[in-house]
Write an enzyme that holds these catalytic residues in place. Structure first.
Site, PDB file in Angstrom:
ATOM      1  CE1 TYR A  53     102.757  -6.137  45.395  1.00  7.82           C
ATOM      2  CE2 TYR A  53     102.707  -6.790  47.699  1.00  7.82           C
ATOM      3  CZ  TYR A  53     103.335  -6.160  46.647  1.00  7.82           C
ATOM      4  OH  TYR A  53     104.547  -5.537  46.854  1.00  7.82           O
ATOM      5  CG  LEU A 214     121.271 -13.791  46.808  1.00 11.74           C
ATOM      6  CD1 LEU A 214     120.960 -12.492  47.533  1.00 11.74           C
ATOM      7  CD2 LEU A 214     122.787 -13.973  46.661  1.00 11.74           C
TER       8      LEU A 214
END
Length: 327
Positions: A53, A214
């Site tokens: 990351y 969402l």
């Protein structure tokens, strides 16, 4: 925040985890500090990262904050190893690479152990027993307290978990598997989740908000400050902007209106309370967004809402998946 056991282990984690995918790249040290503080104040403990990351910057940034901002003993630090920036070999599950990567992670994190160490993905060219031996060595040496895997399909998870359970006391039982899981991505329900439930492996869903879709933010277009507008993250979001996804997002928004809450909270509560789920890993753009998500602690979806969302997002399960005999 409620705490849950991670699989069949004694390790307890908060039922929402904090993800750090964008730390050190899109999230700077000030925003990261604000997020960690908000998460800790809400009772959160599980913080998930990986050695790739931000090219290692996420671990380094997290290491700068732990101990100074939040006591180390109050956090469950989870990291991953195995992904490599090599176009010819995306994953390296060799014992040598994994243990060297763990040592590098510990140095960046500024700690002598991680609470959970996970294999980031299955490496098809390394014998699985060699990959799993790295987990055993990490735990036996005290560099990791618990071990898990990530992005293993059903047969891979079942094989790995069964191998580790074959010699109790010698091999380290798998505590967790981290997989993408949301109302827009229910593929783990085919084989991964049944295997995890049967073998006592806790599921840590990544992208529980369908890569942000969402939340409903993309219903009228792509906001300029969203991940969908980011050059390097737009391809990550784009697959969930199709018509089938739009119908599911509309259903989530309708449910949110009926419950006087937000689509974000409805979508997060749905995946948080699915069977086998321990803690969805939530990546936020800022502390305000994170705080809104963490307020889901007070929300439990009514059964009829859960059923309606199940129906509208139901994946197609055909032979030879579970319950095929009814077809």
């Amino acid at each position: 925040m409620e705490q849950r056991h991670l699989g069949h282990t004694g390790l307890r984690v908060s039922r929402i985890g904090l993800g750090t995918l964008t730390w050190g790249r899109d999230t700077d040290e000030h925003d990261a500090a604000d997020q960690l503080r908000v998460f800790w104040d809400a009772g959160g403990t599980l913080v998930d990262t990986a050695d790739v990351y931000g090219g290692g910057e996420a671990e380094y940034l997290l290491g700068q904050l732990v101990g100074k901002l939040v006591p180390r003993r109050d956090l469950v630090l989870a990291t991953k190893a195995g992904s490599v920036p090599d176009p010819d070999r995306r994953f390296d599950g060799s014992r040598g690479h994994l243990l060297a990567a763990l040592d590098a992670s510990l140095e960046r994190l500024g700690t002598d152990y991680v609470d959970l160490w996970q294999i980031h993905a299955f490496d098809p060219v390394t014998p699985l027993d060699e990959t799993l031996q790295a987990l055993d060595l990490a735990v036996s040496s005290g560099r990791a307290r618990y071990a898990g895997v990530s992005n293993f399909c059903g047969w891979q998870l079942a094989k790995a978990a069964t191998w580790q359970m074959a010699s109790p006391g010698v091999r380290t039982r798998l505590a967790s598997t981290q997989m993408e899981y949301s109302l827009l991505q229910r593929g783990v329900e085919r084989e991964v989740l049944p295997a995890a439930l049967d073998l006592g492996v806790g599921l840590l869903p990544s992208s529980p908000l369908g890569r942000g879709v969402l939340t409903g933010k993309y219903r009228l277009g792509t906001p300029s400050d969203s991940r969908g507008a980011s050059q390097h993250l737009a391809p990550f979001v784009e697959p969930y902007l199709d018509e089938p996804a739009s119908r599911i997002v509309d259903a989530v928004a309708t449910a949110a209106d009926g419950l006087a809450t937000t689509p974000l909270q409805v979508a997060l509560a749905w995946v948080r309370d699915r069977p086998g789920v321990v803690a969805p890993i939530l990546g936020a753009r800022n502390s305000r967004q994170l705080g809104e998500a963490l307020s889901v602690e007070a929300l439990s979806l009514p059964d009829e809402i859960c059923q309606a969302l199940d129906d509208v997002s139901a994946p197609v399960h055909r032979y030879p998946d579970q319950d095929w005999s009814t077809l």
